[in-house]
Design an enzyme around this catalytic site. Structure first.
Site, PDB file in Angstrom:
ATOM      1  N   ASP A   1     -30.857  23.160  -1.812  1.00 56.66           N
ATOM      2  CA  ASP A   1     -30.516  23.291  -0.361  1.00 56.66           C
ATOM      3  C   ASP A   1     -29.988  24.281  -0.226  1.00 56.66           C
ATOM      4  O   ASP A   1     -29.077  25.334  -1.132  1.00 56.66           O
ATOM      5  CB  ASP A   1     -30.143  21.754   0.583  1.00 56.66           C
ATOM      6  CG  ASP A   1     -28.309  21.692  -0.454  1.00 56.66           C
ATOM      7  OD1 ASP A   1     -27.724  22.786  -0.494  1.00 56.66           O
ATOM      8  OD2 ASP A   1     -27.610  21.151   0.151  1.00 56.66           O
TER       9      ASP A   1
ATOM     10  N   GLY B   1       0.594  -1.189   0.106  1.00 51.52           N
ATOM     11  CA  GLY B   1      -0.091  -0.079  -0.161  1.00 51.52           C
ATOM     12  C   GLY B   1       0.790   1.289   0.219  1.00 51.52           C
ATOM     13  O   GLY B   1       0.079   2.559  -0.566  1.00 51.52           O
ATOM     14  N   GLU B   2       2.200   1.232   0.708  1.00 48.04           N
ATOM     15  CA  GLU B   2       2.642   2.195   0.070  1.00 48.04           C
ATOM     16  C   GLU B   2       3.359   3.150  -1.268  1.00 48.04           C
ATOM     17  O   GLU B   2       2.906   2.371  -2.498  1.00 48.04           O
ATOM     18  CB  GLU B   2       4.326   1.621   1.020  1.00 48.04           C
ATOM     19  CG  GLU B   2       4.044   1.608   2.609  1.00 48.04           C
ATOM     20  CD  GLU B   2       5.403   2.051   2.502  1.00 48.04           C
ATOM     21  OE1 GLU B   2       6.358   1.579   2.986  1.00 48.04           O
ATOM     22  OE2 GLU B   2       5.284   1.783   4.170  1.00 48.04           O
TER      23      GLU B   2
ATOM     24  N   ARG C   1     -30.539  16.914   6.622  1.00 46.55           N
ATOM     25  CA  ARG C   1     -29.853  15.409   7.133  1.00 46.55           C
ATOM     26  C   ARG C   1     -29.776  15.194   8.054  1.00 46.55           C
ATOM     27  O   ARG C   1     -29.532  15.432   8.908  1.00 46.55           O
ATOM     28  CB  ARG C   1     -28.245  16.288   6.302  1.00 46.55           C
ATOM     29  CG  ARG C   1     -27.694  14.817   5.417  1.00 46.55           C
ATOM     30  CD  ARG C   1     -26.498  14.973   5.257  1.00 46.55           C
ATOM     31  NE  ARG C   1     -25.597  15.607   4.183  1.00 46.55           N
ATOM     32  CZ  ARG C   1     -26.025  14.781   3.487  1.00 46.55           C
ATOM     33  NH1 ARG C   1     -26.247  13.404   3.443  1.00 46.55           N
ATOM     34  NH2 ARG C   1     -25.855  15.269   1.684  1.00 46.55           N
TER      35      ARG C   1
ATOM     36  N   LYS D   1     -33.643  21.380   2.804  1.00 49.11           N
ATOM     37  CA  LYS D   1     -32.762  19.939   3.603  1.00 49.11           C
ATOM     38  C   LYS D   1     -32.366  19.946   4.979  1.00 49.11           C
ATOM     39  O   LYS D   1     -31.889  20.669   5.256  1.00 49.11           O
ATOM     40  CB  LYS D   1     -31.041  19.838   2.504  1.00 49.11           C
ATOM     41  CG  LYS D   1     -31.135  18.413   2.641  1.00 49.11           C
ATOM     42  CD  LYS D   1     -29.944  17.915   2.140  1.00 49.11           C
ATOM     43  CE  LYS D   1     -28.367  18.368   1.807  1.00 49.11           C
ATOM     44  NZ  LYS D   1     -27.388  18.337   1.365  1.00 49.11           N
TER      45      LYS D   1
ATOM     46  N   HIS E   1     -18.751  26.934   3.807  1.00 46.18           N
ATOM     47  CA  HIS E   1     -19.622  26.653   4.765  1.00 46.18           C
ATOM     48  C   HIS E   1     -19.599  28.175   5.676  1.00 46.18           C
ATOM     49  O   HIS E   1     -20.046  28.975   5.077  1.00 46.18           O
ATOM     50  CB  HIS E   1     -20.566  25.817   4.793  1.00 46.18           C
ATOM     51  CG  HIS E   1     -21.516  25.449   5.749  1.00 46.18           C
ATOM     52  ND1 HIS E   1     -23.216  26.756   5.176  1.00 46.18           N
ATOM     53  CD2 HIS E   1     -22.180  25.137   6.286  1.00 46.18           C
ATOM     54  CE1 HIS E   1     -23.850  26.401   5.777  1.00 46.18           C
ATOM     55  NE2 HIS E   1     -22.983  24.997   7.066  1.00 46.18           N
TER      56      HIS E   1
END
Ligand code: R5P
Length: 293
Positions: free
Chosen positions: A168, A37-38, A193, A191, A128
């Site tokens: 939203d 995985g390296e 959530r 929206k 946000h």
């Protein structure tokens, strides 16, 4: 050669388009993943003083390490200035600790990137509670472009008299710009959530009957936001529902979810490589980069 454009595998086509728009050479940065995985990262062997690293940061965990290895190696080889073009900027949504102990990833990743590069350009970053990218990425050159005008131009040539809907409150900034670019009607839903895959959409008081509705958002991730909005507007009488998005993240299952909800077409920008890509951002990015080179 004073500058070149490079990228990790997986973002080579948009990066090569950016190089072409800048009239610069593109030279790949290669990655070999070892069985454990390296990653082994190989940058251009004789890099120039300025390197434009064009790398979207969707599915970011491996890419962040590979970018770090690449930037450090470029510095070792003499590169003086690295400009990161990351059309999708990862980890921007977690901008506060909602519960004690939660990592504020926006701040941490923003600072990390600022330690690697000399300037950063992104597109429709999900900001946000903060509105200025510099607060997340403390670099003098930290630029947040919007794909919305390009999305609007694209739609104008594609759909006659659409009604745009943002699903939203946060989407209002994007849907309003797309609507302005094309001279379209638009509205914004609200929206709630309840979890990663649980949302409820409340439609505004708008007549959707017999309209071609285009849902506009910055990101499709699980797909639940767009799927619920599509179901709601179809129940309210919409004739056709399409979707236009800057960042097609598409978590597993999201595409099927949109189809089941009756979304006919999905169009996206190449901020993230996906089969739905219909709008290339190279010219827009090049226009911003050119004066910095
Ligand atoms: C939220 O504020 C964003 O603008 C998107 O609406 C949201 O991230 C989409 O996520 P999902 O596809 O998982 O509903």
């Amino acid at each position: 050669m004073s500058a070149l454009v490079t990228s990790l595998p997986g973002y080579r086509e948009p990066a090569a388009r950016l190089a072409k728009a800048l009239d610069l050479p593109f030279t790949a940065t290669d990655v070999h993943r070892f069985p454990d995985g390296e990653s082994k990262v190989t940058v251009p062997a004789t890099p120039p003083a300025t390197v434009v690293f064009c790398q979207s940061l969707d599915r970011p965990n491996d890419k962040l390490i590979e970018l770090q290895l690449a930037c450090a190696t470029l510095r070792d080889l003499g590169t003086e200035r690295i400009l990161l073009v990351a059309p999708y900027l990862c980890y921007m949504r977690q901008d506060k600790a909602f519960h004690p102990g939660e990592a504020v990833s926006q701040r941490i990743i923003g600072r990390h990137l600022a330690s690697l590069v000399d300037g950063l350009i992104t597109v429709d970053a999900h900001l946000h509670r903060i509105h200025d990218l510099h607060a997340a990425v403390p670099l003098e050159t930290a630029i947040n472009l919007s794909a919305a005008p390009r999305l609007g131009e694209f739609l104008a040539g594609r759909v006659e008299n659409p009604l745009l809907l943002g699903p939203d409150a946060e989407s209002e900034q994007w849907v309003a710009q797309v609507a302005a670019a094309g001279g379209f009607d638009h509205a914004v839903a609200t929206k709630e959530r309840f979890g990663d895959r649980q949302v409820r959409i409340h439609l505004p008081d708008t007549d959707f009957r017999a309209r071609t509705v285009v849902l506009v958002d910055d990101v499709i991730s699980s797909g639940y936001t767009i799927a619920e909005a599509a179901r709601a507007v179809r129940a309210a009488g919409a004739a056709t529902v399409h979707c236009l998005v800057t960042h097609p993240l598409f978590a597993p299952g999201a595409e099927a979810l949109l189809r089941e909800a009756g979304v006919a077409e999905v169009w996206s920008s190449d901020a993230i490589v996906h089969a739905s890509n219909a709008i290339h951002l190279a010219d827009m990015l090049a226009a911003t980069l050119q004066p910095l080179l």
